[in-house]
Design a protein around this motif. Structure first.
Motif, mmCIF file in Angstrom:
data_model
loop_
_atom_site.group_PDB
_atom_site.id
_atom_site.type_symbol
_atom_site.label_atom_id
_atom_site.label_comp_id
_atom_site.label_asym_id
_atom_site.label_seq_id
_atom_site.Cartn_x
_atom_site.Cartn_y
_atom_site.Cartn_z
ATOM 1 N N ILE A 149 0.846 -1.179 0.000
ATOM 2 C CA ILE A 149 0.000 0.000 0.000
ATOM 3 C C ILE A 149 0.885 1.233 0.000
ATOM 4 O O ILE A 149 1.920 1.262 0.671
ATOM 5 C CB ILE A 149 -0.958 -0.017 1.214
ATOM 6 C CG1 ILE A 149 -2.002 1.087 1.123
ATOM 7 C CG2 ILE A 149 -0.196 0.046 2.529
ATOM 8 C CD1 ILE A 149 -3.164 0.893 2.108
ATOM 9 N N GLY A 155 -2.374 5.492 1.094
ATOM 10 C CA GLY A 155 -3.421 4.482 1.157
ATOM 11 C C GLY A 155 -4.273 4.430 -0.092
ATOM 12 O O GLY A 155 -5.192 3.628 -0.192
ATOM 13 N N THR A 176 -2.924 0.310 -4.029
ATOM 14 C CA THR A 176 -2.570 -0.990 -3.469
ATOM 15 C C THR A 176 -2.145 -1.934 -4.588
ATOM 16 O O THR A 176 -2.454 -1.726 -5.764
ATOM 17 C CB THR A 176 -3.750 -1.621 -2.713
ATOM 18 O OG1 THR A 176 -4.869 -1.732 -3.590
ATOM 19 C CG2 THR A 176 -4.138 -0.775 -1.500
ATOM 20 N N SER A 235 -4.802 -2.316 4.224
ATOM 21 C CA SER A 235 -5.263 -0.969 4.552
ATOM 22 C C SER A 235 -4.303 -0.371 5.576
ATOM 23 O O SER A 235 -3.500 -1.091 6.178
ATOM 24 C CB SER A 235 -6.685 -0.995 5.111
ATOM 25 O OG SER A 235 -6.740 -1.743 6.308
ATOM 26 N N ARG A 236 -4.419 0.938 5.759
ATOM 27 C CA ARG A 236 -3.555 1.571 6.751
ATOM 28 C C ARG A 236 -4.307 2.674 7.473
ATOM 29 O O ARG A 236 -5.186 3.321 6.918
ATOM 30 C CB ARG A 236 -2.280 2.133 6.097
ATOM 31 C CG ARG A 236 -2.474 3.292 5.161
ATOM 32 C CD ARG A 236 -1.175 3.603 4.427
ATOM 33 N NE ARG A 236 -0.103 3.952 5.358
ATOM 34 C CZ ARG A 236 1.193 3.990 5.024
ATOM 35 N NH1 ARG A 236 1.561 3.686 3.798
ATOM 36 N NH2 ARG A 236 2.096 4.316 5.916
ATOM 37 N N VAL A 247 4.078 1.842 -3.940
ATOM 38 C CA VAL A 247 4.033 0.412 -3.679
ATOM 39 C C VAL A 247 5.195 -0.284 -4.374
ATOM 40 O O VAL A 247 5.753 0.216 -5.355
ATOM 41 C CB VAL A 247 2.698 -0.206 -4.148
ATOM 42 C CG1 VAL A 247 1.524 0.436 -3.438
ATOM 43 C CG2 VAL A 247 2.547 -0.085 -5.655
#
Length: 124
Positions: free
Chosen positions: A51, A55, A58, A71-72, A104
């Protein structure tokens, strides 16, 4: 220096779900892309998901696409991996990792710091 600690691993039956969390301490992760990797028994470590810093982007390994979600939570400096429809072949030690870059990456060597890992075992 940043430390990563994974949690949430365990034993689950095939078809079940687990949620892994990675908590960071030492410094903020605001500008770091994060990833999850795994190492099955007797095999090399492999990419699972990544990610970007915001965010908004991804990336997933083909083997987990549609089943896992990364997710973050930037405010809490945590990164999560929701794993659904688990299969026995998902059995591995799962590692959280961070890279000092915004984007990423699927490449293990591009991650600068790592957690100690958490075991996930999926029974058939």
């Amino acid at each position: 220096q940043v430390q990563l600690v994974e949690s949430g691993g365990g034993l689950v039956q095939a078809g079940g779900s687990l949620r892994l969390s990675c908590a960071a301490s030492g410094r903020t992760l605001s500008n770091d892309a994060m990833g999850w990797f795994r190492q099955p028994p007797g095999k090399e470590r492999e990419f699972v998901a990544s990610i970007n810093w915001s965010g908004g982007t991804t990336s997933y390994a083909e083997s987990v696409k549609g089943r896992f979600t990364i997710s973050r939570d930037k405010a809490r400096s945590t990164v999560n991996l929701q794993m659904n429809s688990l299969k026995p072949e998902d059995t591995a030690v799962y590692y959280c990792a961070g890279r000092r870059a915004l984007d990423v990456s699927v490449k293990l060597y591009e991650y600068a710091y790592w957690g100690q890992g958490t075991q996930v075992t999926v029974s058939s």
